[in-house]
Design a protein around this motif. Structure first.
Motif, PDB file in Angstrom:
ATOM      1  N   ARG A  23      33.083  65.287  87.223  1.00 18.63           N
ATOM      2  CA  ARG A  23      34.546  65.833  87.217  1.00 18.63           C
ATOM      3  C   ARG A  23      34.743  67.028  86.509  1.00 18.63           C
ATOM      4  N   GLN A  29      34.985  70.112  87.920  1.00 15.45           N
ATOM      5  CA  GLN A  29      35.955  70.472  88.782  1.00 15.45           C
ATOM      6  C   GLN A  29      37.467  70.275  88.246  1.00 15.45           C
ATOM      7  N   LYS A  30      37.574  68.904  87.850  1.00 18.57           N
ATOM      8  CA  LYS A  30      38.888  68.674  87.530  1.00 18.57           C
ATOM      9  C   LYS A  30      39.254  68.926  86.078  1.00 18.57           C
ATOM     10  N   CYS A  31      38.398  68.982  85.304  1.00 19.15           N
ATOM     11  CA  CYS A  31      38.378  69.602  83.952  1.00 19.15           C
ATOM     12  C   CYS A  31      38.811  71.031  84.146  1.00 19.15           C
ATOM     13  N   THR A  41      40.291  72.795  86.804  1.00 20.78           N
ATOM     14  CA  THR A  41      41.701  72.917  86.927  1.00 20.78           C
ATOM     15  C   THR A  41      42.659  72.480  86.203  1.00 20.78           C
ATOM     16  N   ASP A  42      42.557  71.358  85.305  1.00 18.19           N
ATOM     17  CA  ASP A  42      43.587  71.067  84.138  1.00 18.19           C
ATOM     18  C   ASP A  42      43.441  72.393  82.970  1.00 18.19           C
ATOM     19  N   HIS A  48      51.662  67.522  90.417  1.00 19.11           N
ATOM     20  CA  HIS A  48      51.268  66.451  90.356  1.00 19.11           C
ATOM     21  C   HIS A  48      51.191  65.176  91.276  1.00 19.11           C
ATOM     22  N   LEU A  82      47.275  70.433  92.728  1.00 18.52           N
ATOM     23  CA  LEU A  82      46.933  70.666  91.581  1.00 18.52           C
ATOM     24  C   LEU A  82      46.874  72.315  91.039  1.00 18.52           C
TER      25      LEU A  82
END
Length: 482
Positions: free
Chosen positions: A100, A102-104, A106-107, A195, A200
């Protein structure tokens, strides 16, 4: 027919001889080397003797032991197939954890996209976001083994924490918009909306700036040089109004410069009441007209004025609309720079369409060629007229050299500096152009658009060259003085 009695000791096995001799005759001893069974006729082989069968079985066993087994026996094959199916179904029940990273990332971008390095508290908020980023990468480390993006992110986090002197231990930014929702923090509630909508991507920001004679950079990154004498609205939407007043710089010239700026932060629910700021030449206050320096309750404030240099530089930060405004005085005139979310900058009624930051200057008010270029400096096809009178004591070469000292890149800001010097002879306009470029670097969201180059230079970092400047400059100065 009467059966004959068998003698005792006669063989009862299945390997009796098929000869036609009487049963009473003794059985002949077996051949020690049975090579080939005898033929009995009709194409059938005689059954081998017991010794021959045993010898053949032993030889076949030895040969089988020497020969490699090319395939498993049917039972082993069946067991192997059942085992494979069992493992496949077990894999279906327990899918491996997904990387994950990519999620990290993006955040992290969402947490830092609204931060401004020129604002107090930037380092603290940036370090919080970095620690949250580091924690997210640690939680997904097992699933991301061998992932180059993951390992690059880990190294990047370490470098950034060293550069910003961030400690590994400390508070972190929450990546859950529902938890961090703050109605008076534009980034917070904008992120929460996105969200919930499944998007995102962080909010998009726009930049507008005004400086010099004056030179305007619109929200669309169009660059124009305008006359616009008197009061003109730069921004007029549902959240913010900015109006500038321009006066002639030199008697008999159409070139003007800004000597008054009025900014209205409109009332916004529980975040702030309406606040008005006004600056004029030699009066750049660090407070609103009501004497306050902030708007709204709570800490941090929804709206705040910060004085960077007494009487020379003021910044306004409106958290509730994600907007930053810089106002400076250089010499006798004022400059302005604004960064604002696109969604808010484009939120206005039809009656509010006269906004220089949105649509640029009217054609009748432009001094340039209508393509975002100062025609005298950029127009290589300008007629070879006799040199127009520049400000006494300044030549094209002298003005170019002085501007080049402050701005080594010969972009549109450099060329505007040359134009202003030749038009007014005021060296403060050199500082104004340099400061305007600095505001772009501080507030413009896209680094690749910081510099604007003439179309004739085809994006070359050194502009159109001195030939283009020499050809076109006299023409523009004639236009300005007409």
């Amino acid at each position: 027919m009467m059966r004959k009695k068998r003698k005792r000791g006669a063989s009862h096995g299945p390997c009796r001889s098929h000869s036609h001799e009487p049963d009473t005759a003794p059985a002949p001893p077996p051949s020690p080397e049975p090579t080939r069974p005898a033929w009995t006729g009709m194409g059938l082989r005689a059954a081998p003797s017991c010794a021959a069968a045993a010898a053949s079985a032993a030889a076949a066993g030895a040969e089988q032991r020497r020969r490699p087994q090319l395939c498993p026996p049917p039972l082993a094959l069946l067991l192997l197939l059942l085992l494979s199916l069992g493992l496949l179904h077990a894999g279906d029940c327990q899918q491996p954890a997904q990387c994950r990273i990519q999620k990290c990332t993006t955040d992290f971008v969402s947490l830092t996209s609204h931060l401004n390095s020129a604002v107090d508290g930037f380092d603290s908020e940036f370090c919080k976001a970095l620690r949250a980023y580091a924690g997210c990468t640690q939680r997904t480390s097992k699933a991301c083994r061998g992932n180059l993006v993951y390992h690059s992110a880990v190294l990047g986090i370490s470098d950034l924490m060293s550069q910003r002197n961030c400690s590994k231990d400390g508070p972190t930014s929450s990546t859950n918009p529902e938890v961090t929702h703050d109605p008076c923090n534009y980034h917070s509630h904008a992120g929460a909306r996105e969200h919930r909508g499944g998007d995102l991507n962080p909010p998009s920001y726009l930049f507008c700036g005004l400086f010099g004679d004056p030179h305007l950079r619109t929200f669309k990154d169009h660059f124009q040089t305008c006359k616009v004498e008197g009061a003109w609205p730069l921004i007029d939407n549902n959240y913010l109004s900015v109006q500038v007043t321009n006066v002639p710089v030199v008697p008999g010239s159409s070139a003007t410069a800004t000597n008054k700026i009025t900014i209205i932060f409109k009332a916004h629910r529980e975040c702030t009441e309406q606040k008005v700021y006004q600056a004029v030449t030699d009066d750049l206050p660090a407070a609103f007209v009501d004497g306050s320096t902030s708007g709204g309750a709570g800490d941090p404030r929804s709206l705040l004025i910060v004085e960077r240099e007494s009487g020379r530089s003021v910044e306004m930060h409106a958290r509730y609309i994600g907007t930053t405004v810089f106002v400076r005085q250089l010499g006798r005139y004022l400059t302005l720079a604004v960064r604002m979310p696109e969604a808010l900058a484009m939120s206005y009624e039809e009656s509010q369409d006269l906004q220089l930051c949105v649509n640029g200057c009217p054609l009748s008010e432009r001094i340039d060629d209508g393509q975002g270029q100062v025609s005298a400096i950029l127009g290589p096809s300008a007629p070879r007229t006799s040199p127009a009178p520049a400000w006494p004591g300044y030549t094209l070469e002298a003005a170019s050299a002085q501007c080049h000292e402050r701005m080594p890149v010969k972009d549109i800001y450099f060329q505007s500096c040359v134009f202003d010097l030749l038009t007014t002879g005021d060296t403060n306009f050199t500082a104004a152009a340099h400061s305007a470029l600095g505001d772009v670097e501080a507030l413009h969201p896209r680094r690749e658009r910081w510099h604007i180059f003439p179309s004739g230079s085809q994006g070359a970092p050194h502009g159109g060259g001195p030939g283009a400047v020499a050809l076109g400059l006299p023409c523009l100065i004639l236009i300005v003085f007409l």
